[in-house]
Design an enzyme around this catalytic site. Structure first.
Site, PDB file in Angstrom:
ATOM      1  N   ASP A 122      31.976  62.243   8.035  1.00  0.00           N
ATOM      2  CA  ASP A 122      31.545  62.376   6.816  1.00  0.00           C
ATOM      3  C   ASP A 122      30.319  63.486   6.858  1.00  0.00           C
ATOM      4  OD1 ASP A 122      30.126  62.097   4.550  1.00  0.00           O
ATOM      5  OD2 ASP A 122      29.679  59.815   4.638  1.00  0.00           O
TER       6      ASP A 122
ATOM      7  N   TYR B 132      25.061  56.063   6.320  1.00  0.00           N
ATOM      8  CA  TYR B 132      25.424  55.806   4.750  1.00  0.00           C
ATOM      9  C   TYR B 132      26.876  56.558   4.516  1.00  0.00           C
ATOM     10  CZ  TYR B 132      25.017  55.591  -0.207  1.00  0.00           C
ATOM     11  OH  TYR B 132      25.188  55.098  -1.584  1.00  0.00           O
TER      12      TYR B 132
ATOM     13  N   LYS C 274      27.671  66.833  -2.156  1.00  0.00           N
ATOM     14  CA  LYS C 274      26.436  67.478  -2.430  1.00  0.00           C
ATOM     15  C   LYS C 274      26.713  68.992  -2.448  1.00  0.00           C
ATOM     16  CE  LYS C 274      24.118  63.510  -0.759  1.00  0.00           C
ATOM     17  NZ  LYS C 274      24.352  62.484   0.124  1.00  0.00           N
TER      18      LYS C 274
HETATM   19  C1  LIG Z   1      25.021  61.030  -0.311  1.00  0.00           C
HETATM   20  C2  LIG Z   1      26.130  60.827   0.892  1.00  0.00           C
HETATM   21  C3  LIG Z   1      27.329  59.860   0.260  1.00  0.00           C
HETATM   22  C4  LIG Z   1      27.485  59.495  -0.935  1.00  0.00           C
HETATM   23  O1  LIG Z   1      27.690  60.527  -1.878  1.00  0.00           O
HETATM   24  P1  LIG Z   1      27.400  60.513  -3.266  1.00  0.00           P
HETATM   25  O2  LIG Z   1      27.889  61.709  -4.059  1.00  0.00           O
HETATM   26  O3  LIG Z   1      26.000  59.781  -3.506  1.00  0.00           O
HETATM   27  O4  LIG Z   1      28.360  59.313  -3.933  1.00  0.00           O
HETATM   28  C5  LIG Z   1      28.168  59.567   1.381  1.00  0.00           C
HETATM   29  N1  LIG Z   1      27.871  60.107   2.696  1.00  0.00           N
HETATM   30  C6  LIG Z   1      26.804  60.898   3.196  1.00  0.00           C
HETATM   31  C7  LIG Z   1      26.720  61.055   4.436  1.00  0.00           C
HETATM   32  C8  LIG Z   1      25.812  60.893   2.138  1.00  0.00           C
HETATM   33  O5  LIG Z   1      24.778  61.493   2.314  1.00  0.00           O
END
Ligand SMILES: *Cc1c(COP(=O)(O)O)cnc(C)c1O
Length: 426
Positions: A237, A142, A265
């Protein structure tokens, strides 16, 4: 009806599904979500006065635990200077300097407001830098909810990606190719079928959005080599893994240097923050020095920077922080593994350091297809048992558990006792 249930009824009248992000609705476990009033240490307290040992930690940001004194004080002080200026501030300089100091290979960084924005911007930059359109992502990873990344799993292998959401035109996902996690061969094939067309490969270095799926030995290095050989950028990511597996994130943990990295995060310490960074020659393609446009009214917000700086400085300055946290994760998830093995139940425990998952699956979980074989009804039952006993887990089989520095040995032992009781009764 308890107060959480009353709030949920009211919420559903004016907020779609009663929540501002889908997983919070507890849809896949089929019960009413708890409304949370406050949190401290490893506990969260709901609107009905119950408290829980929290294994979500706001989906990762609360690596120091909730309501950390230094972070709370720094934020309170920052607020008194004003909330936002829409102009450059010293805190942004400090944040950029700190990230470049603690994450080797990052020479420049741009702050944004969420992980979604960070990834969306990094993809645009990869396309702008390489002059290519196609991107490769892995099924089950994701990367936020921007259009080109909302691709149905499995749809893009050798063909065009199909949107995974209503409202995403096929034109937005045509250039998104899907590969299989832990299968570098699937990426090699995509490079072979799309010569000189792939701008980047984006990957969660530890997949944590299909439950936790660990990279096999050599997988990330193969991605690094394939991207280098084909003139494509490798994007890690690290929205979850950044500042979690080590101070330098997964890149530090596995010693692989991607071209671009996205953060979210933890970097905001609980405030809405994201960032993307990489080598100078790439990052200097971003506006206003370069032609790749990207902007943000609240980007680098001083209160958000203060929270993030307080967390990152604490992580940097606490001796043995990651050794201790990762050892705690090894003990805790290792013990869950022994408990399910002793009970002889079909369950798999995947973990890296403080990130982990229990899958109710008979076979090892190494990719999206094997993750999807999990018994989600069993997970829902397990989730309810744990919640009723004061343990707040992810309300979905396909989300991670997050340990923080604030989890006490007593609370972890209590959690293990409950898991043992549950699986022995299975
Ligand atoms: C949470 C997440 C996102 C998206 O971040 P948001 O702050 O919710 O937009 C993108 N990549 C990864 C790996 C994530 O866990």
């Amino acid at each position: 009806m308890d107060f959480s249930e009353q709030l949920f009824e009211r919420a559903k009248k004016h907020i779609p599904g009663g929540v501002n992000s889908p997983v919070r609705a507890f849809g896949s476990v089929g019960i009413t979500p708890r409304f949370i009033e406050r949190a401290h240490g490893d506990r969260i307290f709901d609107a009905d006065g119950r408290n829980y040992i929290d294994f979500i930690g706001s989906w990762g940001p609360m690596i120091l635990g909730h309501d950390h004194e230094d972070v709370a004080e720094a934020v309170a002080e920052s607020i008194r200077d004003g909330l936002s200026f829409g102009a450059a501030t010293e805190k942004e300089v400090l944040m950029a300097e700190l990230i470049c100091e603690i994450v080797p290979g990052i020479e420049m960084v741009r702050m944004v407001n969420s992980g979604t924005e960070a990834v969306m911007s990094a993809i645009r930059l990869a396309r702008g830098f390489t002059g290519r359109n196609k991107i490769v992502k892995f099924d089950g990873c994701y990367h936020g909810h921007s259009d080109s990344l909302l691709v149905a799993a499995g749809s893009g292998l050798m063909t065009q990606g199909m949107p995974d959401s209503a409202g995403v035109p096929a034109g937005c996902t045509n250039d998104t190719l899907s590969a299989v996690y832990n299968d570098a061969e699937s990426v090699r094939k995509l490079f072979g079928a799309n010569p000189d067309e792939i701008a980047c490969v984006i990957v969660e270095p530890v997949a944590a959005n299909m439950g936790v799926v660990c990279p096999k030995e050599g997988f990330l290095q193969e991605l690094r080599d394939l991207c280098s050989a084909n003139g494509a950028l490798l994007i890690f990511d690290e929205v979850i893994t950044g500042f979690r597996l080590s101070l330098a994130g997964a890149r530090g943990f596995y010693d692989i240097v991607p071209d671009l990295t996205t953060f979210g995060k933890i970097i905001g310490g609980g405030m809405p923050v994201g960032a993307y960074g990489g080598r100078r020659e790439i990052m200097e393609r971003v506006a206003p020095v370069g032609p790749v446009y990207q902007a943000g009214t609240l980007s680098g917000n001083p209160v958000a920077m203060t929270a993030g700086l307080a967390v990152l400085e604490t992580l940097r300055d606490t001796p043995h922080f990651y050794e201790d946290l990762n050892a705690k994760g090894d003990r805790f998830f290792g013990e869950i593994g022994r408990i399910v093995a002793a009970a002889g139940v079909p369950a798999q425990v995947n973990h890296v350091g403080s990130l982990g998952s229990v899958f109710f699956a008979a076979e090892p979980v190494v990719d999206y297809v094997s993750a999807k074989k999990s018994d989600t009804a069993r997970y829902a039952d397990y989730f309810k048992y744990m919640l009723d006993n004061g343990i707040y887990l992810a309300p979905s089989q396909f989300e991670a558990m997050f340990l923080s520095a604030a989890h006490t040995e007593a609370d972890l032992a209590r959690t293990l006792d409950l898991i043992r009781a549950y699986v022995n009764a299975m």
